[in-house]
Write a protein that holds these residues in place. Structure first.
Motif, PDB file in Angstrom:
ATOM      1  N   GLN A   1       7.165   4.814  14.759  1.00 55.67           N
ATOM      2  CA  GLN A   1       7.379   6.247  14.492  1.00 55.67           C
ATOM      3  C   GLN A   1       7.517   6.583  13.116  1.00 55.67           C
ATOM      4  O   GLN A   1       6.993   7.282  12.298  1.00 55.67           O
ATOM      5  N   LEU A   2       8.392   5.854  12.393  1.00 59.47           N
ATOM      6  CA  LEU A   2       8.649   5.864  11.121  1.00 59.47           C
ATOM      7  C   LEU A   2       7.627   5.692  10.211  1.00 59.47           C
ATOM      8  O   LEU A   2       7.324   6.359   9.194  1.00 59.47           O
ATOM      9  N   ALA A   3       6.724   4.714  10.640  1.00 59.85           N
ATOM     10  CA  ALA A   3       5.377   4.279  10.011  1.00 59.85           C
ATOM     11  C   ALA A   3       4.561   5.480   9.960  1.00 59.85           C
ATOM     12  O   ALA A   3       3.792   5.843   9.140  1.00 59.85           O
ATOM     13  N   GLY A   4       4.193   6.099  11.218  1.00 56.98           N
ATOM     14  CA  GLY A   4       3.588   7.093  11.206  1.00 56.98           C
ATOM     15  C   GLY A   4       3.813   8.508  10.450  1.00 56.98           C
ATOM     16  O   GLY A   4       3.237   9.014   9.964  1.00 56.98           O
ATOM     17  N   ILE A   5       5.418   8.785  10.211  1.00 53.54           N
ATOM     18  CA  ILE A   5       5.753   9.611   9.467  1.00 53.54           C
ATOM     19  C   ILE A   5       5.378   9.446   7.993  1.00 53.54           C
ATOM     20  O   ILE A   5       5.159  10.311   7.215  1.00 53.54           O
TER      21      ILE A   5
ATOM     22  N   ASN B   1       2.994  10.371   3.021  1.00 55.69           N
ATOM     23  CA  ASN B   1       2.636   9.435   1.842  1.00 55.69           C
ATOM     24  C   ASN B   1       3.738   9.030   1.280  1.00 55.69           C
ATOM     25  O   ASN B   1       4.258   9.008  -0.033  1.00 55.69           O
ATOM     26  N   SER B   2       4.706   8.414   2.091  1.00 58.69           N
ATOM     27  CA  SER B   2       6.215   7.953   1.593  1.00 58.69           C
ATOM     28  C   SER B   2       6.186   6.351   1.397  1.00 58.69           C
ATOM     29  O   SER B   2       6.126   5.798   2.719  1.00 58.69           O
ATOM     30  N   LEU B   3       6.135   5.651   0.444  1.00 58.77           N
ATOM     31  CA  LEU B   3       6.262   4.304   0.572  1.00 58.77           C
ATOM     32  C   LEU B   3       7.572   3.959   1.122  1.00 58.77           C
ATOM     33  O   LEU B   3       7.885   2.711   1.518  1.00 58.77           O
ATOM     34  N   VAL B   4       8.743   4.543   0.771  1.00 57.75           N
ATOM     35  CA  VAL B   4      10.073   4.466   1.184  1.00 57.75           C
ATOM     36  C   VAL B   4      10.177   4.175   2.664  1.00 57.75           C
ATOM     37  O   VAL B   4      10.734   3.228   3.241  1.00 57.75           O
ATOM     38  N   LEU B   5       9.525   5.415   3.065  1.00 58.82           N
ATOM     39  CA  LEU B   5       9.797   5.129   4.798  1.00 58.82           C
ATOM     40  C   LEU B   5       8.824   4.072   5.467  1.00 58.82           C
ATOM     41  O   LEU B   5       9.192   3.396   6.374  1.00 58.82           O
ATOM     42  N   ILE B   6       7.800   3.715   4.731  1.00 62.47           N
ATOM     43  CA  ILE B   6       6.785   2.473   4.884  1.00 62.47           C
ATOM     44  C   ILE B   6       7.527   1.103   4.932  1.00 62.47           C
ATOM     45  O   ILE B   6       7.502   0.295   5.660  1.00 62.47           O
ATOM     46  N   MET B   7       8.449   0.822   3.848  1.00 66.60           N
ATOM     47  CA  MET B   7       9.100  -0.087   3.807  1.00 66.60           C
ATOM     48  C   MET B   7      10.371  -0.204   4.693  1.00 66.60           C
ATOM     49  O   MET B   7      10.678  -1.233   5.299  1.00 66.60           O
TER      50      MET B   7
ATOM     51  N   THR C   1      -4.367  10.054   2.210  1.00 66.96           N
ATOM     52  CA  THR C   1      -3.421   8.700   1.639  1.00 66.96           C
ATOM     53  C   THR C   1      -3.641   8.581   0.149  1.00 66.96           C
ATOM     54  O   THR C   1      -4.618   8.571  -0.187  1.00 66.96           O
ATOM     55  N   ASN C   2      -2.396   8.463  -0.609  1.00 68.96           N
ATOM     56  CA  ASN C   2      -2.696   8.034  -2.015  1.00 68.96           C
ATOM     57  C   ASN C   2      -3.168   6.772  -2.273  1.00 68.96           C
ATOM     58  O   ASN C   2      -3.093   5.947  -1.351  1.00 68.96           O
ATOM     59  N   ALA C   3      -3.496   6.321  -3.419  1.00 73.76           N
ATOM     60  CA  ALA C   3      -3.788   5.038  -3.756  1.00 73.76           C
ATOM     61  C   ALA C   3      -2.679   3.687  -3.041  1.00 73.76           C
ATOM     62  O   ALA C   3      -3.338   2.720  -2.839  1.00 73.76           O
ATOM     63  N   GLU C   4      -1.622   4.309  -3.543  1.00 73.73           N
ATOM     64  CA  GLU C   4      -0.487   3.281  -3.110  1.00 73.73           C
ATOM     65  C   GLU C   4      -0.321   2.868  -1.396  1.00 73.73           C
ATOM     66  O   GLU C   4       0.184   1.962  -1.366  1.00 73.73           O
ATOM     67  N   MET C   5      -0.953   3.961  -0.935  1.00 71.05           N
ATOM     68  CA  MET C   5      -0.901   3.867   0.648  1.00 71.05           C
ATOM     69  C   MET C   5      -2.192   3.065   1.400  1.00 71.05           C
ATOM     70  O   MET C   5      -2.223   2.838   2.382  1.00 71.05           O
ATOM     71  N   GLU C   6      -3.317   2.963   0.557  1.00 67.79           N
ATOM     72  CA  GLU C   6      -4.642   2.486   1.031  1.00 67.79           C
ATOM     73  C   GLU C   6      -4.463   0.995   1.641  1.00 67.79           C
ATOM     74  O   GLU C   6      -5.323   0.749   2.297  1.00 67.79           O
ATOM     75  N   PHE C   7      -3.478   0.297   1.215  1.00 66.42           N
ATOM     76  CA  PHE C   7      -3.460  -1.195   1.694  1.00 66.42           C
ATOM     77  C   PHE C   7      -3.484  -1.172   3.232  1.00 66.42           C
ATOM     78  O   PHE C   7      -3.403  -2.208   3.589  1.00 66.42           O
TER      79      PHE C   7
ATOM     80  N   PRO D   1       3.030  -0.420   9.951  1.00 68.69           N
ATOM     81  CA  PRO D   1       2.252   0.566   9.311  1.00 68.69           C
ATOM     82  C   PRO D   1       0.832   0.669   9.889  1.00 68.69           C
ATOM     83  O   PRO D   1       0.516   1.638  10.107  1.00 68.69           O
ATOM     84  N   ALA D   2       0.289  -0.253  10.114  1.00 68.98           N
ATOM     85  CA  ALA D   2      -0.860  -0.275  10.655  1.00 68.98           C
ATOM     86  C   ALA D   2      -1.081   0.453  12.185  1.00 68.98           C
ATOM     87  O   ALA D   2      -1.925   1.128  12.395  1.00 68.98           O
ATOM     88  N   ALA D   3      -0.152  -0.021  12.692  1.00 65.92           N
ATOM     89  CA  ALA D   3       0.145   0.679  14.175  1.00 65.92           C
ATOM     90  C   ALA D   3       0.288   2.085  13.995  1.00 65.92           C
ATOM     91  O   ALA D   3       0.107   2.888  14.814  1.00 65.92           O
ATOM     92  N   GLY D   4       1.273   2.564  13.173  1.00 65.51           N
ATOM     93  CA  GLY D   4       1.707   3.819  12.897  1.00 65.51           C
ATOM     94  C   GLY D   4       0.373   4.564  12.561  1.00 65.51           C
ATOM     95  O   GLY D   4       0.125   5.769  13.214  1.00 65.51           O
ATOM     96  N   HIS D   5      -0.192   4.093  11.713  1.00 66.77           N
ATOM     97  CA  HIS D   5      -1.216   4.724  11.217  1.00 66.77           C
ATOM     98  C   HIS D   5      -2.457   4.962  12.140  1.00 66.77           C
ATOM     99  O   HIS D   5      -3.094   6.138  12.412  1.00 66.77           O
ATOM    100  N   ALA D   6      -2.736   3.784  12.997  1.00 64.61           N
ATOM    101  CA  ALA D   6      -3.697   4.076  14.193  1.00 64.61           C
ATOM    102  C   ALA D   6      -3.125   5.185  15.341  1.00 64.61           C
ATOM    103  O   ALA D   6      -4.062   5.811  15.682  1.00 64.61           O
ATOM    104  N   ALA D   7      -2.048   5.365  15.612  1.00 66.39           N
ATOM    105  CA  ALA D   7      -1.325   6.219  16.320  1.00 66.39           C
ATOM    106  C   ALA D   7      -1.542   7.724  15.885  1.00 66.39           C
ATOM    107  O   ALA D   7      -2.075   8.638  16.822  1.00 66.39           O
ATOM    108  N   VAL D   8      -1.304   7.972  14.547  1.00 65.53           N
ATOM    109  CA  VAL D   8      -1.480   9.291  14.216  1.00 65.53           C
ATOM    110  C   VAL D   8      -3.092   9.551  14.031  1.00 65.53           C
ATOM    111  O   VAL D   8      -3.319  10.918  14.366  1.00 65.53           O
TER     112      VAL D   8
END
Length: 308
Positions: free
Chosen positions: A125-129, A134-140, A205-211, A253-260
């Motif tokens: 859920q944090l990854a989805g948010i 577009n928050s790298l902090v939350l991704i980490m 997503t911005n360029a930093e999140m495309e990974f 992060p991949a799982a969170g992105h897929a869910a959203v």
């Protein structure tokens, strides 16, 4: 150093003591006749260098059924004889793999528990948010919180030993864990769309999140490196290094992105996320298993008569 507490039948106490005296790196041997009540027997305590643990445990394996073996980590030992024991033992303490300890750890980590499901669901859920904001902090934060490396390590160990039930259990834990986490995140994202809080524009997503959603050769290489580092951190007891592994791979992060993406109906975004998740797990399993094979075959610290 490790501290061992052994309970053995009185008739075999001399045999146990002789094994301990014969193993390099074992010291501070104390015999307490008749001290044990449940199970009844003699108590033998000693200290051993990590590098000697496999030999000791291998030669005294029979105590598992006829008595008892307990092993504890000694955080501080002020003793010249202990220092001499460490020097006498083969290899270096940080390189020592205690295979019995590893077997029990991965067995515990391979099972589905409420804590495992809760941590993975919260991390997803944090990854989805993080994707929506577009928050790298939350991704980490989501990557550090995810507990998925435990089952991955169990699969690696199962492949090394040919323990197919362990592999099946760990794989089921991964599948069920991610299914539950994605379902919960999907439900939360769906409610957010009904409330008008999010829409398709949030997936820009911005360029930093495309990974997260663009798996490539680098994703697989990172997963391979993370698998090696993860196994080394577990076998050497370096929890700080394991945190770095969590930050390296993009499973959560991949799982969170897929869910959203599912909640927003962006079907073209789901497949790349699922592939990213697969690439990361596959890479860690391959390199993690290879690392355990190298540790078992080539590293000398396992002792002269290791049980592995």
């Amino acid at each position: 150093m490790l501290h061992l507490r052994l309970i053995c039948p009185p008739a075999r106490t001399d045999e146990v003591a002789a094994v301990l005296e014969d193993c390099p790196g074992v010291t501070n041997i104390v015999v307490l006749p008749g001290a044990a009540r449940v199970p009844k027997g003699d108590v033998i305590i000693c200290d051993a260098a990590r590098e000697s643990a496999n030999e000791v445990l291998g030669r005294l394996k029979w105590l598992e059924t006829e008595g008892s073996i307990a092993v504890e980590q000694v955080d501080l030992s002020l003793s010249k004889v202990a220092d001499d024991a460490i020097e006498e033992a083969p290899g270096a303490p940080d390189d020592a793999v205690i295979w019995e300890e590893l077997a029990r750890k991965v067995s515990a980590d391979s099972r589905i528990t409420w804590a495992y499901l809760a941590f993975l669901a919260i991390a997803t859920q944090l990854a989805g948010i993080a994707v929506l904001q577009n928050s790298l902090v939350l991704i980490m934060g989501a990557m550090v919180l995810g507990p998925e490396f435990g089952p991955v390590a169990a699969i690696c160990f199962g492949l090394l030993r040919g323990k197919w039930p362990l592999i099946a259990t760990a794989f089921r834990t991964l599948a069920v864990g991610f299914a539950v986490a994605i379902a919960i995140t999907f439900a939360c994202a769906l409610v957010s769309t009904w409330l008008g809080w999010i829409d398709m524009s949030n997936l820009d997503t911005n360029a930093e999140m495309e990974f997260i959603v663009k798996p490539d050769k680098w994703s697989f290489i990172v997963a391979l490196l993370a698998g090696v580092a993860g196994v080394l951190s577990i076998t050497a007891g370096k929890s700080s290094a394991l945190i770095g592994v969590f930050i390296s791979v993009t499973t959560v992060p991949a799982a969170g992105h897929a869910a959203v993406a599912l909640a927003l109906g962006a079907w073209n975004e789901v497949a790349p996320s699922a592939w990213q998740l697969t690439v990361n797990i596959l890479g860690m399993v391959i390199s993690g298993t290879a690392t355990l094979m190298v540790q078992r075959k080539f590293w000398p610290q396992v002792g002269r008569r290791s049980s592995v």
